[in-house]
Design a protein around this motif. Sequence first.
Motif, PDB file in Angstrom:
ATOM      1  N   MET A  75       0.821  -1.191   0.000  1.00 40.03           N
ATOM      2  CA  MET A  75       0.000   0.000   0.000  1.00 40.03           C
ATOM      3  C   MET A  75       0.866   1.256   0.000  1.00 40.03           C
ATOM      4  O   MET A  75       0.495   2.274   0.559  1.00 40.03           O
ATOM      5  CB  MET A  75      -0.996  -0.024   1.165  1.00 40.03           C
ATOM      6  CG  MET A  75      -2.063  -1.085   1.011  1.00 40.03           C
ATOM      7  SD  MET A  75      -3.610  -0.803   1.858  1.00 40.03           S
ATOM      8  CE  MET A  75      -3.154  -0.813   3.562  1.00 40.03           C
ATOM      9  N   LEU A 127      -4.811   7.834   4.148  1.00 43.93           N
ATOM     10  CA  LEU A 127      -5.799   7.280   3.224  1.00 43.93           C
ATOM     11  C   LEU A 127      -6.737   8.372   2.711  1.00 43.93           C
ATOM     12  O   LEU A 127      -7.356   9.084   3.503  1.00 43.93           O
ATOM     13  CB  LEU A 127      -6.630   6.198   3.918  1.00 43.93           C
ATOM     14  CG  LEU A 127      -5.885   4.974   4.432  1.00 43.93           C
ATOM     15  CD1 LEU A 127      -6.785   4.148   5.338  1.00 43.93           C
ATOM     16  CD2 LEU A 127      -5.373   4.148   3.268  1.00 43.93           C
ATOM     17  N   VAL A 164      -9.587   7.982   1.368  1.00 47.97           N
ATOM     18  CA  VAL A 164     -10.953   7.676   1.800  1.00 47.97           C
ATOM     19  C   VAL A 164     -11.198   8.184   3.225  1.00 47.97           C
ATOM     20  O   VAL A 164     -12.287   8.681   3.531  1.00 47.97           O
ATOM     21  CB  VAL A 164     -11.278   6.167   1.661  1.00 47.97           C
ATOM     22  CG1 VAL A 164     -10.453   5.316   2.615  1.00 47.97           C
ATOM     23  CG2 VAL A 164     -12.760   5.918   1.830  1.00 47.97           C
ATOM     24  N   ILE A 183     -12.849   3.251   9.521  1.00 47.39           N
ATOM     25  CA  ILE A 183     -11.692   3.175   8.625  1.00 47.39           C
ATOM     26  C   ILE A 183     -10.409   3.218   9.468  1.00 47.39           C
ATOM     27  O   ILE A 183      -9.490   2.420   9.265  1.00 47.39           O
ATOM     28  CB  ILE A 183     -11.704   4.329   7.600  1.00 47.39           C
ATOM     29  CG1 ILE A 183     -12.869   4.156   6.625  1.00 47.39           C
ATOM     30  CG2 ILE A 183     -10.367   4.395   6.839  1.00 47.39           C
ATOM     31  CD1 ILE A 183     -13.164   5.384   5.772  1.00 47.39           C
ATOM     32  N   TYR A 191     -10.782   0.953  -1.830  1.00 48.36           N
ATOM     33  CA  TYR A 191      -9.970   0.578  -0.671  1.00 48.36           C
ATOM     34  C   TYR A 191     -10.099  -0.919  -0.402  1.00 48.36           C
ATOM     35  O   TYR A 191      -9.107  -1.606  -0.118  1.00 48.36           O
ATOM     36  CB  TYR A 191     -10.384   1.406   0.534  1.00 48.36           C
ATOM     37  CG  TYR A 191      -9.542   1.223   1.771  1.00 48.36           C
ATOM     38  CD1 TYR A 191      -8.157   1.150   1.708  1.00 48.36           C
ATOM     39  CD2 TYR A 191     -10.137   1.148   3.021  1.00 48.36           C
ATOM     40  CE1 TYR A 191      -7.384   0.989   2.850  1.00 48.36           C
ATOM     41  CE2 TYR A 191      -9.382   0.990   4.164  1.00 48.36           C
ATOM     42  CZ  TYR A 191      -8.005   0.909   4.085  1.00 48.36           C
ATOM     43  OH  TYR A 191      -7.256   0.742   5.221  1.00 48.36           O
ATOM     44  N   THR A 219      -7.986  -2.745  -2.894  1.00 46.75           N
ATOM     45  CA  THR A 219      -6.569  -2.580  -2.555  1.00 46.75           C
ATOM     46  C   THR A 219      -6.177  -3.490  -1.392  1.00 46.75           C
ATOM     47  O   THR A 219      -5.136  -4.150  -1.437  1.00 46.75           O
ATOM     48  CB  THR A 219      -6.268  -1.107  -2.197  1.00 46.75           C
ATOM     49  OG1 THR A 219      -6.590  -0.292  -3.319  1.00 46.75           O
ATOM     50  CG2 THR A 219      -4.817  -0.908  -1.811  1.00 46.75           C
TER      51      THR A 219
END
Length: 125
Positions: free
Chosen positions: A1, A10, A12, A53, A114, A117
């Motif tokens: 990542m 991130l 997101v 998250i 996400y 990934t």
Amino acid sequence: MGNIVSFRDLIVWQKSHVFVLEIYRISSVFPKEETYALTSQLRRAVVSVPANIAEGFTKKTLPNKLNYISHSEGSLQEVNYYLILAKDLCYIDETTFENAYQLSEEISKLLGGYIKTIKNFHQKK
């Protein structure tokens, strides 16, 4: 990542955090009688998106990570409903609704990316 060392890296999560701030701004004008009802529910749900998250970021197993992302997705859909309700109750206008809903849709797509990934990363391990 890549260069992702914290949940704050991130995109997101970043977009979700902006969404939280926007929902707090939007809901600040809701009627006082909604303080412990719609306002509280909407804010609780929207905060859950980036919070899950962040919490899922540190989990080691794929099922654990995906579980937290799934909670984020569910909370995001809950927010979408509350936005529809707020619009239908005339607490927010159409433009405010559309802008918030568009940001929600963008976050939903980012969550999907996400997930892909994360799955790819875990398959390579």
